[in-house]
Design a protein around this motif. Structure first.
Motif, short mmCIF file in Angstrom:
data_model
loop_
_atom_site.label_atom_id
_atom_site.label_comp_id
_atom_site.label_asym_id
_atom_site.label_seq_id
_atom_site.Cartn_x
_atom_site.Cartn_y
_atom_site.Cartn_z
N VAL A 204 0.87 -1.18 0.00
CA VAL A 204 0.00 0.00 0.00
C VAL A 204 0.91 1.23 0.00
N PHE A 205 0.85 2.00 -1.09
CA PHE A 205 1.69 3.20 -1.19
C PHE A 205 0.99 4.38 -0.53
N THR A 206 1.74 5.17 0.21
CA THR A 206 1.21 6.33 0.92
C THR A 206 1.44 7.59 0.09
N PRO A 207 0.79 8.70 0.47
CA PRO A 207 1.00 9.95 -0.26
C PRO A 207 2.44 10.47 -0.23
N LEU A 208 3.26 9.95 0.65
CA LEU A 208 4.67 10.35 0.70
C LEU A 208 5.56 9.46 -0.17
N GLY A 209 4.97 8.44 -0.81
CA GLY A 209 5.74 7.55 -1.68
C GLY A 209 6.31 6.34 -0.99
N THR B 65 10.10 -7.11 -4.91
CA THR B 65 10.02 -6.68 -3.52
C THR B 65 9.75 -5.19 -3.46
N VAL B 66 8.79 -4.80 -2.61
CA VAL B 66 8.50 -3.40 -2.35
C VAL B 66 8.92 -3.15 -0.90
N SER B 67 9.93 -2.30 -0.71
CA SER B 67 10.41 -2.02 0.63
C SER B 67 9.50 -1.00 1.32
N ALA B 68 9.70 -0.82 2.61
CA ALA B 68 8.89 0.14 3.37
C ALA B 68 9.14 1.57 2.89
N ALA B 69 10.30 1.79 2.28
CA ALA B 69 10.62 3.12 1.75
C ALA B 69 9.95 3.37 0.40
N GLY B 70 9.32 2.33 -0.17
CA GLY B 70 8.64 2.48 -1.45
C GLY B 70 9.50 2.07 -2.64
N ARG B 71 10.67 1.55 -2.38
CA ARG B 71 11.55 1.15 -3.48
C ARG B 71 11.11 -0.20 -4.03
N VAL B 72 11.03 -0.30 -5.36
CA VAL B 72 10.60 -1.52 -6.03
C VAL B 72 11.83 -2.16 -6.66
N THR B 73 12.13 -3.42 -6.27
CA THR B 73 13.32 -4.11 -6.77
C THR B 73 12.98 -5.52 -7.22
N THR B 74 13.80 -6.00 -8.14
CA THR B 74 13.73 -7.38 -8.60
C THR B 74 15.14 -7.92 -8.58
N PRO B 75 15.36 -9.08 -7.97
CA PRO B 75 16.75 -9.62 -7.95
C PRO B 75 17.21 -10.03 -9.32
N ALA C 182 3.36 1.18 3.19
CA ALA C 182 3.03 0.73 4.54
C ALA C 182 1.81 -0.18 4.46
N PRO C 183 1.91 -1.45 4.41
CA PRO C 183 3.14 -2.22 4.50
C PRO C 183 3.80 -2.38 3.13
N GLY C 184 5.06 -2.81 3.16
CA GLY C 184 5.72 -3.20 1.92
C GLY C 184 5.17 -4.55 1.49
N GLY C 185 5.81 -5.17 0.55
CA GLY C 185 5.29 -6.47 0.13
C GLY C 185 6.21 -7.16 -0.84
N GLN C 186 5.85 -8.39 -1.16
CA GLN C 186 6.54 -9.17 -2.17
C GLN C 186 5.51 -9.80 -3.09
#
Length: 158
Positions: A122-127, A148-158, A130-134
């Motif tokens: 769930v992305f917040t208005p600050l980007g 993976t979506v981190s709590a900071a909003g960063r989207v990564t793929t290994p 909360a929570p992140g997810g996979q």
């Protein structure tokens, strides 16, 4: 004069044996290359699906910032593999926007499916998220990639 014409005719083409050897070499090379190409094709479909899902997650993040509201990314399997962007919470209404079906569902290409391992994000208005997810993008042959979506909003793929 006649002997020169005969010599030219002898040099003019290939023998049947030479042609058979060339065809056999091409056949062997094709027999080796086709399985590698099929494997590449399947993995490319999953990579393309993962890229599409990463783009969708980035779009949801930008939408949350622009609209100043939480945006949930919810994978769906029925009536077809895809995902929905939902307002405020994951139980909220799906956003109907360009590119969606009538229910607000985006269809995934390349016959890939997406499922949750943790989340949904769930992305917040600050980007941030909360929570992140996979999320796991799975191809028709069973191979998969994890996003993976981190709590900071960063989207990564290994």
């Amino acid at each position: 004069m006649v002997s020169q014409r005969i010599r030219r005719l002898e040099r003019g083409g290939w023998s049947l044996l030479e042609l058979l050897v060339v065809v056999a070499v091409i056949g062997i090379m094709a027999a080796i290359a086709i399985p590698f190409f099929a494997t590449y094709w399947r993995s490319a479909a999953v990579r393309a699906g993962a890229q599409e899902m990463r783009t969708a997650l980035q779009q949801a993040k930008q939408l949350a910032i622009t609209r100043r509201q939480n945006i949930c990314v919810q994978p769906v399997a029925v009536p077809f593999p895809g995902y929905q962007l939902r307002q405020n919470t994951c139980a909220g209404a799906a956003l109907v926007m360009p590119g969606t079906e009538g229910t607000g569902t985006f269809r995934l290409q390349n016959t890939v499916a997406v499922g949750l391992l943790a989340g949904p994000p769930v992305f917040t208005p600050l980007g941030s998220a909360a929570p992140g997810g996979q999320l796991q993008v799975t191809g028709p042959s069973g191979n998969f990639l994890t996003i993976t979506v981190s709590a900071a909003g960063r989207v990564t793929t290994p």
